[in-house]
Write an enzyme that holds these catalytic residues in place. Structure first.
Site, mmCIF file in Angstrom:
data_model
loop_
_atom_site.group_PDB
_atom_site.id
_atom_site.type_symbol
_atom_site.label_atom_id
_atom_site.label_comp_id
_atom_site.label_asym_id
_atom_site.label_seq_id
_atom_site.Cartn_x
_atom_site.Cartn_y
_atom_site.Cartn_z
ATOM 1 N N SER A 126 14.684 -3.487 49.942
ATOM 2 C CA SER A 126 14.908 -2.829 51.231
ATOM 3 C C SER A 126 13.638 -2.791 52.062
ATOM 4 O O SER A 126 12.536 -2.746 51.519
ATOM 5 C CB SER A 126 15.376 -1.393 50.953
ATOM 6 O OG SER A 126 15.249 -0.591 52.100
ATOM 7 N N TYR A 151 13.861 7.306 46.752
ATOM 8 C CA TYR A 151 14.701 6.097 46.839
ATOM 9 C C TYR A 151 13.818 4.885 47.132
ATOM 10 O O TYR A 151 13.890 3.862 46.453
ATOM 11 C CB TYR A 151 15.758 6.254 47.940
ATOM 12 C CG TYR A 151 16.290 4.931 48.404
ATOM 13 C CD1 TYR A 151 15.865 4.368 49.614
ATOM 14 C CD2 TYR A 151 17.182 4.211 47.628
ATOM 15 C CE1 TYR A 151 16.326 3.144 50.023
ATOM 16 C CE2 TYR A 151 17.649 2.981 48.030
ATOM 17 C CZ TYR A 151 17.213 2.446 49.232
ATOM 18 O OH TYR A 151 17.656 1.213 49.637
ATOM 19 N N LYS A 155 12.736 1.273 44.906
ATOM 20 C CA LYS A 155 12.771 -0.122 45.367
ATOM 21 C C LYS A 155 11.394 -0.773 45.173
ATOM 22 O O LYS A 155 11.313 -1.926 44.722
ATOM 23 C CB LYS A 155 13.193 -0.204 46.834
ATOM 24 C CG LYS A 155 14.652 0.125 47.079
ATOM 25 C CD LYS A 155 15.594 -0.793 46.288
ATOM 26 C CE LYS A 155 17.049 -0.474 46.527
ATOM 27 N NZ LYS A 155 17.958 -1.271 45.674
HETATM 28 C C1 WQD Z 1 18.692 4.743 61.479
HETATM 29 C C2 WQD Z 1 18.199 5.499 62.697
HETATM 30 C C3 WQD Z 1 17.797 7.826 62.301
HETATM 31 C C4 WQD Z 1 21.936 9.060 61.719
HETATM 32 C C5 WQD Z 1 18.476 3.056 56.038
HETATM 33 C C6 WQD Z 1 19.011 3.599 54.763
HETATM 34 C C7 WQD Z 1 18.143 3.233 53.623
HETATM 35 C C8 WQD Z 1 17.735 1.785 53.688
HETATM 36 C C9 WQD Z 1 17.100 1.440 55.009
HETATM 37 C C10 WQD Z 1 19.017 0.254 52.387
HETATM 38 C C11 WQD Z 1 17.091 6.490 62.337
HETATM 39 C C12 WQD Z 1 18.903 7.619 63.339
HETATM 40 C C13 WQD Z 1 20.821 8.278 61.926
HETATM 41 C C14 WQD Z 1 22.314 10.038 62.683
HETATM 42 C C15 WQD Z 1 20.436 9.387 64.022
HETATM 43 N N1 WQD Z 1 18.887 0.970 53.479
HETATM 44 N N2 WQD Z 1 20.091 8.452 63.071
HETATM 45 N N3 WQD Z 1 21.554 10.159 63.805
HETATM 46 O O1 WQD Z 1 16.858 5.623 58.078
HETATM 47 O O2 WQD Z 1 16.604 3.242 58.807
HETATM 48 O O3 WQD Z 1 17.413 3.829 56.485
HETATM 49 O O4 WQD Z 1 18.086 1.734 56.009
HETATM 50 O O5 WQD Z 1 18.281 0.093 51.494
HETATM 51 O O6 WQD Z 1 18.926 3.465 52.457
HETATM 52 O O7 WQD Z 1 19.054 5.006 54.855
HETATM 53 O O8 WQD Z 1 18.862 4.150 58.520
HETATM 54 O O9 WQD Z 1 21.042 4.598 59.548
HETATM 55 O O10 WQD Z 1 19.894 6.478 58.275
HETATM 56 O O11 WQD Z 1 18.971 5.727 60.480
HETATM 57 O O12 WQD Z 1 19.758 9.534 65.051
HETATM 58 O O13 WQD Z 1 23.336 10.783 62.534
HETATM 59 O O14 WQD Z 1 19.280 6.271 63.221
HETATM 60 O O15 WQD Z 1 16.939 8.892 62.694
HETATM 61 O O16 WQD Z 1 16.145 6.516 63.389
HETATM 62 P P1 WQD Z 1 17.335 4.248 58.036
HETATM 63 P P2 WQD Z 1 19.783 5.285 59.164
#
Ligand code: WQD
Length: 351
Positions: A126, A151, A155
């Site tokens: 990731s 997490y 990785k």
């Molecule tokens: C993306 C953006 C949030 C929800 C993910 C997975 C992690 C890894 C990497 C696989 C961020 C914003 C989110 C909401 C929001 N995947 N957000 N409101 O954090 O990049 O990590 O990808 O290995 O397991 O968690 O992805 O979709 O959680 O957030 O504003 O209700 O959307 O702050 O900026 P993230 P995400």
């Protein structure tokens, strides 16, 4: 036909990868204990491909049960290892559960790879291993920083274990670093099934739009980005899936002498949260009910991939744009509402 064992094959990326492998002429088996996945997803895989995929409902933390799968299948040429817990927030609350599940399962699997001399091993990693990068876009040689969560640590440790394993054993390995996989298969017969309240952006958007959630929060709009919201690299799950098929073929065709290759699987485009919401509203015709909330702890400010190494080495031809990702994610959410009983995951169903 070459047989590939896919762990976590009933999960989101795993199921999409089963489809792509089958469509590219591979024989596949899945190992998934369904602790975080719904067995009904394999019905969708069968509808798309016409093939019934055998799933071994085995916990990879049980070495004997894992070993037995290899005794029963002496024709496995490669493994794609998806099975792991991946909820960032949960990992902060329950680090030991994450270290035990994600690391013991990996080590058990690698012991079988060694014992049964499996030639190829592809690991689901990731972009989280990069932490908060100083320079973007990130390349595969961008220095890794302290992971932002247990997490992310699993990785990073997984990558290190596999790298050392590949030096000491004949198995050739590939680490695939996903950015943000989103969307659903264009048939809308398989897609993401978040359990409980979705932590990730796109399911939060679609569940809010369909009315399952009252309102969505944008976690901060005061970041140093073009519109103040966090920047990510969203990539369609089917493009990610196809990259796995290409990675296996890359090893079978012995396109590399490296013991352990690393590839960034991102679209190469940085998109902010607010831009993602705009794309969703455009393709769905739904005005999203969201409000700006406080920043989320552990969030990376901005990251996106330089994916040129994967595009060049794997011949990776990306098919889907941001609007396609949002369109398929939305159509899948609508389908889930129509088939609520089909995919309704009761806590009691989850062992
Ligand atoms: C993306 C953006 C949030 C929800 C993910 C997975 C992690 C890894 C990497 C696989 C961020 C914003 C989110 C909401 C929001 N995947 N957000 N409101 O954090 O990049 O990590 O990808 O290995 O397991 O968690 O992805 O979709 O959680 O957030 O504003 O209700 O959307 O702050 O900026 P993230 P995400």
């Amino acid at each position: 036909m070459k047989k590939i064992l896919v762990t976590g094959g009933v999960g989101y990326i795993g199921s999409h990868t089963l489809v792509d492998l089958i469509e590219n002429g591979y024989d596949v088996i899945s190992v998934d204990n369904n602790s975080r996945s719904n067995p009904r997803i394999l019905e969708g895989v069968e509808k798309i491909t016409g093939k019934k995929v055998k799933n071994y409902k085995v916990d990879l933390c049980n070495y004997d049960d894992t070993y037995a799968i290899f005794q029963e299948n002496d024709d496995i040429v490669g493994i794609i290892h998806f099975a792991a817990y991946k909820a960032v927030g949960e990992s902060v609350e329950q680090p030991l559960m994450y270290f035990e599940n994600n690391m013991v399962s990996l080590i058990n699997l690698l012991k079988c790879v060694k014992e049964f001399e499996i030639p190829y091993f592809v690991f689901s990693s990731s972009c989280t291993v990069y932490g908060n990068p100083d320079v973007i876009p990130v390349t595969e040689s961008t220095p890794l920083k302290q992971a932002e969560s247990p997490y992310g640590l699993t990785k990073q440790m997984g990558e290190q274990i596999i790298t050392e394993f590949s030096k000491a054993n004949p198995t050739q390995c590939i680490l695939l670093r996903y950015f943000n996989p989103v969307g659903a298969h264009p048939s809308i017969l398989i897609g993401e099934l978040p359990i409980g309240r979705p932590a990730n952006l796109v399911p939060a958007i679609t569940q809010t739009a369909i009315g399952k959630l009252p309102q969505m929060k944008v976690f901060g709009d005061d970041y140093p980005t073009r519109d103040g919201s966090c920047l990510r690299d969203y990539i369609h799950v089917s493009d990610i899936a196809h990259a796995h098929t290409l990675a296996v073929q890359f090893l079978i065709d012995s396109k590399t002498t490296k013991r352990c290759e690393i590839f960034n699987l991102g679209s190469g485009n940085g998109v902010t949260v607010l831009e993602a919401i705009k794309s969703f509203e455009k393709v769905s015709g739904v005005k999203l009910n969201y409000a700006i909330g406080p920043r989320r702890a552990g969030d990376v400010v901005a990251i996106y991939a330089n994916n040129s190494y994967a595009v060049k080495q794997l011949g990776w031809d990306l098919k889907y744009k941001l609007d396609d990702m949002m369109d398929t994610a939305w159509k899948w959410e609508v389908k889930l509402k129509e088939d609520e009983k089909l995919y309704k995951v009761q806590n009691s169903e989850l062992n």
